[in-house]
Motif scaffolding. Sequence first.
Motif, PDB file in Angstrom:
ATOM      1  N   ASN A 197     120.077  84.003 -64.384  1.00  0.00           N
ATOM      2  CA  ASN A 197     118.786  83.453 -64.001  1.00  0.00           C
ATOM      3  C   ASN A 197     118.481  82.160 -64.738  1.00  0.00           C
ATOM      4  N   LYS A 198     119.465  81.664 -65.517  1.00  0.00           N
ATOM      5  CA  LYS A 198     119.304  80.457 -66.332  1.00  0.00           C
ATOM      6  C   LYS A 198     118.179  80.620 -67.357  1.00  0.00           C
ATOM      7  N   GLN A 199     118.153  81.808 -67.953  1.00  0.00           N
ATOM      8  CA  GLN A 199     117.209  82.131 -69.013  1.00  0.00           C
ATOM      9  C   GLN A 199     118.005  82.584 -70.242  1.00  0.00           C
ATOM     10  N   PRO A 200     117.385  82.552 -71.450  1.00  0.00           N
ATOM     11  CA  PRO A 200     118.088  83.042 -72.632  1.00  0.00           C
ATOM     12  C   PRO A 200     118.595  84.463 -72.409  1.00  0.00           C
ATOM     13  N   ALA A 201     119.820  84.724 -72.831  1.00  0.00           N
ATOM     14  CA  ALA A 201     120.428  86.036 -72.611  1.00  0.00           C
ATOM     15  C   ALA A 201     119.705  87.122 -73.399  1.00  0.00           C
ATOM     16  N   SER A 202     119.668  88.319 -72.838  1.00  0.00           N
ATOM     17  CA  SER A 202     119.055  89.457 -73.516  1.00  0.00           C
ATOM     18  C   SER A 202     119.966  89.959 -74.625  1.00  0.00           C
ATOM     19  N   PRO A 203     119.432  90.718 -75.605  1.00  0.00           N
ATOM     20  CA  PRO A 203     120.295  91.288 -76.653  1.00  0.00           C
ATOM     21  C   PRO A 203     121.430  92.127 -76.089  1.00  0.00           C
ATOM     22  N   ALA A 204     121.164  92.857 -74.995  1.00  0.00           N
ATOM     23  CA  ALA A 204     122.225  93.681 -74.402  1.00  0.00           C
ATOM     24  C   ALA A 204     123.357  92.815 -73.867  1.00  0.00           C
ATOM     25  N   LEU A 205     123.019  91.704 -73.229  1.00  0.00           N
ATOM     26  CA  LEU A 205     124.049  90.813 -72.697  1.00  0.00           C
ATOM     27  C   LEU A 205     124.818  90.142 -73.831  1.00  0.00           C
ATOM     28  N   VAL A 206     124.115  89.726 -74.875  1.00  0.00           N
ATOM     29  CA  VAL A 206     124.779  89.145 -76.047  1.00  0.00           C
ATOM     30  C   VAL A 206     125.769  90.148 -76.634  1.00  0.00           C
ATOM     31  N   SER A 207     125.351  91.403 -76.730  1.00  0.00           N
ATOM     32  CA  SER A 207     126.232  92.446 -77.279  1.00  0.00           C
ATOM     33  C   SER A 207     127.470  92.639 -76.414  1.00  0.00           C
ATOM     34  N   ASN A 208     127.305  92.602 -75.094  1.00  0.00           N
ATOM     35  CA  ASN A 208     128.454  92.766 -74.194  1.00  0.00           C
ATOM     36  C   ASN A 208     129.459  91.634 -74.359  1.00  0.00           C
ATOM     37  N   VAL A 209     128.951  90.407 -74.473  1.00  0.00           N
ATOM     38  CA  VAL A 209     129.844  89.257 -74.624  1.00  0.00           C
ATOM     39  C   VAL A 209     130.534  89.298 -75.983  1.00  0.00           C
ATOM     40  N   GLN A 210     129.796  89.664 -77.019  1.00  0.00           N
ATOM     41  CA  GLN A 210     130.390  89.783 -78.353  1.00  0.00           C
ATOM     42  C   GLN A 210     131.516  90.807 -78.346  1.00  0.00           C
ATOM     43  N   ALA A 211     131.268  91.952 -77.705  1.00  0.00           N
ATOM     44  CA  ALA A 211     132.281  93.008 -77.657  1.00  0.00           C
ATOM     45  C   ALA A 211     133.509  92.575 -76.868  1.00  0.00           C
ATOM     46  N   TYR A 212     133.322  91.752 -75.866  1.00  0.00           N
ATOM     47  CA  TYR A 212     134.444  91.319 -75.032  1.00  0.00           C
ATOM     48  C   TYR A 212     135.284  90.254 -75.730  1.00  0.00           C
ATOM     49  N   ILE A 213     134.632  89.311 -76.388  1.00  0.00           N
ATOM     50  CA  ILE A 213     135.371  88.205 -76.999  1.00  0.00           C
ATOM     51  C   ILE A 213     135.881  88.563 -78.379  1.00  0.00           C
ATOM     52  N   ASP A 214     135.032  89.138 -79.228  1.00  0.00           N
ATOM     53  CA  ASP A 214     135.439  89.405 -80.610  1.00  0.00           C
ATOM     54  C   ASP A 214     134.589  90.528 -81.210  1.00  0.00           C
ATOM     55  N   PRO A 215     134.970  91.774 -80.965  1.00  0.00           N
ATOM     56  CA  PRO A 215     134.166  92.878 -81.487  1.00  0.00           C
ATOM     57  C   PRO A 215     134.377  93.135 -82.975  1.00  0.00           C
ATOM     58  N   GLY A 216     135.425  92.526 -83.566  1.00  0.00           N
ATOM     59  CA  GLY A 216     135.760  92.879 -84.945  1.00  0.00           C
ATOM     60  C   GLY A 216     135.879  91.729 -85.911  1.00  0.00           C
ATOM     61  N   ALA A 217     135.156  90.661 -85.710  1.00  0.00           N
ATOM     62  CA  ALA A 217     135.118  89.527 -86.649  1.00  0.00           C
ATOM     63  C   ALA A 217     136.501  89.057 -87.070  1.00  0.00           C
ATOM     64  N   GLY A 218     137.260  88.581 -86.094  1.00  0.00           N
ATOM     65  CA  GLY A 218     138.554  87.976 -86.407  1.00  0.00           C
ATOM     66  C   GLY A 218     139.733  88.907 -86.372  1.00  0.00           C
ATOM     67  N   THR A 219     139.527  90.167 -85.979  1.00  0.00           N
ATOM     68  CA  THR A 219     140.636  91.132 -85.997  1.00  0.00           C
ATOM     69  C   THR A 219     141.549  91.000 -84.781  1.00  0.00           C
ATOM     70  N   GLY A 220     141.131  90.237 -83.770  1.00  0.00           N
ATOM     71  CA  GLY A 220     141.944  90.084 -82.576  1.00  0.00           C
ATOM     72  C   GLY A 220     141.833  91.248 -81.615  1.00  0.00           C
ATOM     73  N   ASP A 221     140.811  92.089 -81.771  1.00  0.00           N
ATOM     74  CA  ASP A 221     140.658  93.235 -80.877  1.00  0.00           C
ATOM     75  C   ASP A 221     140.074  92.843 -79.523  1.00  0.00           C
ATOM     76  N   GLY A 222     139.483  91.652 -79.431  1.00  0.00           N
ATOM     77  CA  GLY A 222     138.948  91.187 -78.160  1.00  0.00           C
ATOM     78  C   GLY A 222     139.822  90.092 -77.589  1.00  0.00           C
ATOM     79  N   GLN A 223     139.217  89.181 -76.832  1.00  0.00           N
ATOM     80  CA  GLN A 223     139.955  88.085 -76.235  1.00  0.00           C
ATOM     81  C   GLN A 223     140.318  87.007 -77.254  1.00  0.00           C
ATOM     82  N   ALA A 224     139.494  86.838 -78.283  1.00  0.00           N
ATOM     83  CA  ALA A 224     139.728  85.789 -79.274  1.00  0.00           C
ATOM     84  C   ALA A 224     140.965  86.096 -80.115  1.00  0.00           C
ATOM     85  N   PRO A 225     141.692  85.059 -80.528  1.00  0.00           N
ATOM     86  CA  PRO A 225     142.893  85.281 -81.345  1.00  0.00           C
ATOM     87  C   PRO A 225     142.546  85.787 -82.744  1.00  0.00           C
ATOM     88  N   ILE A 226     143.513  86.361 -83.397  1.00  0.00           N
ATOM     89  CA  ILE A 226     143.344  86.851 -84.770  1.00  0.00           C
ATOM     90  C   ILE A 226     142.919  85.689 -85.672  1.00  0.00           C
TER      91      ILE A 226
END
Length: 353
Positions: free
Chosen positions: A223-252
């Motif tokens: 809707n071109k509005q600031p993302a909700s906390p739930a959406l932020v959490s989903n994106v965080q979990a998908y890209i990098d759920p473990g702060a640099g551990t490489g468990d998501g899409q982001a590299p180690i």
Amino acid sequence: MYESQSYAVILRRMLDRIPDDVDKRQGSMIYDALAPAASELAQLYVELDMGLRSVFPQTAVEDHLDDLTEPFGLTRNQATYAVRKGVFAGAAGVLLDVPVGSRFSISGVTYAAVSKIAAGQFEMRCETLGVVGNQHYGTMLPIDYIAGLVSATLSDVLIPGAGRESDASYRARFFSEVREPTTSGNKANYKKWALEVDGVGGAQVIPLWDGPGTVKVIIIDTNKQPASPALVSNVQAYIDPGAGTGDGQAPIGAAVTVVAATSVEINITGTISLDGSRTLSQVQIDFESALTEYLADIAFSSDPSVKYARVGAMLLNVAGVADYSSLLLNGASGNASIDAEALGVLGTVTLSV
């Protein structure tokens, strides 16, 4: 490309090939013999033009665009279900937990409880695809009997539902993909990963924002509005759920922080002259609608500042407006600046005559 090849042009060209000493007038044998062929040839040129347009991504539409982009590994985003927050209470307003899976209706749209957020608060998933799930607020009626339930309220949009991706949006995403190739965790990669999560409508990437190995991803919803906390959490979990551990899409080694964009209210005041065809309230409604669309168009663009001249032009283009004066954006007669981590949202609009 073949717009000039009309029925009349083709028929005229065919008749010109016939000697002038032969009757070529409308209704003649020659005319009646050539006219159907000219009509078929004109239709053939129409189909030839459509076929030519369908082989280039700049002009292809619908399934033809899908077929062109498929070899690049892209697929059109399909419609998604809205996720909302439901609040439930029993006697005396005491919060009440409802069974997961229980269903409720509001304005003919049905929602089902899918998970508990807190006491008496649940994520509610719309059972209808698309933006309809974002639209209604207020009292829901239970479809199933729930003992002790007194009130059921549908409130915040946690993850907005979206319709099937349009040709224009999909084409822009395709060109972004091929012109800004993603590889080895570059900026384009992080943006692509964010946009792969349902409900995300835009993303900005800031590398090294908090030192080596850190990446900030700022997101807005569809809707071109600031993302909700739930959406932020989903994106965080998908890209990098473990702060640099490489468990998501982001590299180690890449510590990714996903945040919602901040909002900058755009408040507008001005004096207008009406041409007598419409009332002030009608003009204001149309102006606010145009402003909302404009702010959505520039959200997370290369230049997100709200242009004073553009706002003035939009006001003049509203039916019923003859002229304007004293136009101010956030109290100033100039552009309203918006930084890379923010987006403009419509605040108050005050028009007077």
